[in-house]
Design an enzyme around this catalytic site. Structure first.
Site, PDB file in Angstrom:
ATOM      1  N   SER A 112      -5.442  -2.034  -6.299  1.00 17.00           N
ATOM      2  CA  SER A 112      -5.806  -0.899  -6.944  1.00 17.00           C
ATOM      3  C   SER A 112      -6.223  -1.112  -8.357  1.00 17.00           C
ATOM      4  O   SER A 112      -6.603  -2.108  -8.711  1.00 17.00           O
ATOM      5  CB  SER A 112      -4.873   0.482  -6.387  1.00 17.00           C
TER       6      SER A 112
ATOM      7  N   HIS B 157      -9.128  -0.020  -3.914  1.00 19.17           N
ATOM      8  CA  HIS B 157      -9.284   1.460  -4.234  1.00 19.17           C
ATOM      9  C   HIS B 157     -10.451   1.489  -5.699  1.00 19.17           C
ATOM     10  O   HIS B 157      -9.900   1.186  -6.716  1.00 19.17           O
ATOM     11  CB  HIS B 157      -8.031   2.264  -4.715  1.00 19.17           C
TER      12      HIS B 157
ATOM     13  N   ASP C 213       0.168   3.238  -1.771  1.00 16.48           N
ATOM     14  CA  ASP C 213      -0.736   2.774  -0.641  1.00 16.48           C
ATOM     15  C   ASP C 213      -0.258   1.239  -0.363  1.00 16.48           C
ATOM     16  O   ASP C 213      -0.264   0.450  -1.346  1.00 16.48           O
ATOM     17  CB  ASP C 213      -2.171   2.944  -0.680  1.00 16.48           C
TER      18      ASP C 213
END
Ligand SMILES: C[S@@+](CC[C@H](N)C(=O)[O-])C[C@H]1O[C@@H](n2cnc3c(N)ncnc32)[C@H](O)[C@@H]1O
Lengths: 275, 197
Positions: free
Chosen positions: B20, B47, B140
């Protein structure tokens, strides 16, 4: 590892049970995502195994109705992927204008966001009066929401931006008023829409269409089921009719690929071949 | 049964990577280091805001020796390719070794989600999988990495101390006791060893 194998057996049996008892056929949905969905359903129902879930769903129709609705995913937007709608407007609409009457099928219409997007586009392009829309889905809640046409106000900002990027000619707010705690889309947009409960898995072809838009529905199917659905589309489209898919879907792996040509390649808009 | 004993302790069949905040720098360290004849498919969730992913693919295609693309629905997963999850879709692995996409709800405010990719890959590949969690500012990937370990796969986590954002690797280490904490160089070495011809 042993456990997981048992789980896979249970899932097969559960899907078979849902089919036999309620005639909803998820047996050939893409395994990875249906499994994820079923796991969430199992946890929400507060049972430990899929066998226990099966027991519950076979004997409790109310619980089953809830789970069946939960299994179909309802995430959508107005003018999702604006470049798709822009391509429809700029390259497909000129062809459609040559027809005296039009039939358009929005397959897997969810709560109607895509349908309303098309209705607005067709109005702006002067095609509305000659068009009949068919909006179909297997989720009753979604179909009802689609026929009401009310959406959360807090989403209008993003939808307005999509509409603009899609080449919208007015302002999205021209098409709705505020009420019932939401954006209420003009009823006249739905005057020429037939809503119906239709499954791409188990139901038959529709009468001759000039345009079918089926976006982000077949991603939930395995390849065999995709072949069935694309076969339905092939048989429902008149010669030269158009088929639009989601931005990451393709006919490349379909057994029916030969029946279509790429019309706008990067937007996944296909055309039914003439012969 | 035979399938299991075959792959257990044997060579992996795929690599999954999640990243991310700070993803690009970290991936620039890893992906260009993979050789032309790399034997494993590499599936990646990053992400970034919806709509931005295509730029990512172009960026890495220019720097990598392996072909780089965004995943398409029902596409076969091929050895020696790098596949990014497309913007605004979850990317999953089907048991037959194809990709499927979904527009299910976001997970940790994100679609694509690392957990969704990792859990489906763990299911499809079992022990023949390498899972890697890199820099990021949310949680996540932690559950997903635990699923990879539980299926018997190899689990690697970027050392939070050297990560641009430490929350994600920290959460992964916490959720997955078996995971090895590594520098980016260490991760490159491990991936090379896993996919050597
Ligand atoms: C993610 S939504 C797609 C909505 C919209 N077309 C879009 O692209 O935003 C998927 C829809 O497919 C519907 N669906 C799932 N299985 C179906 C089937 N067998 N036949 C028709 N529709 C189905 C679901 O109920 C859901 O409304």
């Amino acid at each position: 590892m042993e456990d997981e194998k048992i789980e896979d057996i249970e899932i097969r049996l559960l899907l078979e049970a849902l089919y036999r008892r309620y005639h909803y056929d998820f047996r050939n949905y893409a395994q990875a995502s249906i499994k994820r969905r079923l796991r969430q359903a199992r946890d929400r129902q507060g049972v430990a195994t899929y066998s226990a879930l099966q027991d519950k769903l076979l004997h409790d129709p109310a619980a089953a109705a809830g789970v069946l609705r939960f299994l179909t995913v309802q995430v959508s937007d107005f003018f999702r992927d604006p470049s798709y709608f822009k391509a429809i407007r700029e390259t497909v609409v000129p062809h459609l204008k040559t027809y005296p009457s039009l039939k358009v099928w929005i397959a897997g219409c969810s709560a109607g966001e895509e349908l309303h997007s098309f209705a607005i586009l067709f109005r702006e392009e002067g095609l509305e009066d000659r068009t009949l829309f068919y909006a179909t889905d297997i989720n009753q809640d979604a179909l009802e929401a689609a026929s009401r046409g009310i959406y959360p106000l807090d989403r209008m900002k993003a939808f307005t931006e999509n509409y603009r990027l899609a080449g919208g000619k007015a302002s999205l707010s021209d098409y709705y008023s505020t009420g019932y705690g939401g954006a209420v889309f003009d009823k006249s947009l739905r005057d020429r829409v037939v809503f119906s409960d239709h499954s791409l898995v188990t139901d038959a072809v529709f009468s001759e269409m000039q345009l079918i838009s089926c976006r982000n529905v077949m991603i939930y199917f395995d390849r065999d089921l995709q072949d069935r659905a694309v076969g339905l589309f092939r048989d429902s489209l008149g010669r030269g009719g158009f088929l639009g898919l989601g931005s990451k879907e393709t006919l490349r792996f379909s057994e029916h690929v030969g029946a279509f040509s790429e019309f706008v390649r990067e937007e996944k808009i296909y055309q039914r071949r003439q012969a | 049964m035979s399938e299991q004993s075959q792959s257990a302790g044997g060579a992996p069949n795929a690599v999954v990577i999640g990243a991310s905040a700070g993803a690009i720098q970290a991936l620039l360290h890893i992906l260009p280091a993979l050789p032309e004849d790399y034997t494993l498919p590499v599936l990646i969730v990053v992400h970034v805001p919806a709509g931005r992913r295509s730029e990512l693919t172009a960026l890495f295609a220019a720097k990598c020796r392996l072909p780089v693309a965004e995943g398409e629905d029902k596409e076969p997963i091929l050895p020696g390719t790098v596949t990014f999850a497309p913007p605004d879709y979850h990317m999953l692995v089907e048991p037959g070794g194809t990709i499927s996409l979904s527009r299910d709800e976001q997970v940790f405010f994100s679609r694509p989600s690392i957990d969704v990719l990792f859990e489906s890959a763990a299911d499809a590949y079992g022990p023949a999988l390498v899972g890697v969690v890199l820099t990021g500012a949310n949680e996540d990937g932690a559950q997903g990495l635990a699923a990879v370990a539980q299926a018997g796969g190899v689990t690697l986590v970027q050392d939070p101390a050297s990560a641009y954002a430490r929350a994600m690797p920290e959460a992964a280490l916490k959720a997955c006791r078996a995971a090895r904490r590594m520098s980016l160089d260490g991760i490159v070495a491990a991936l090379l060893a896993a996919g050597r011809r």
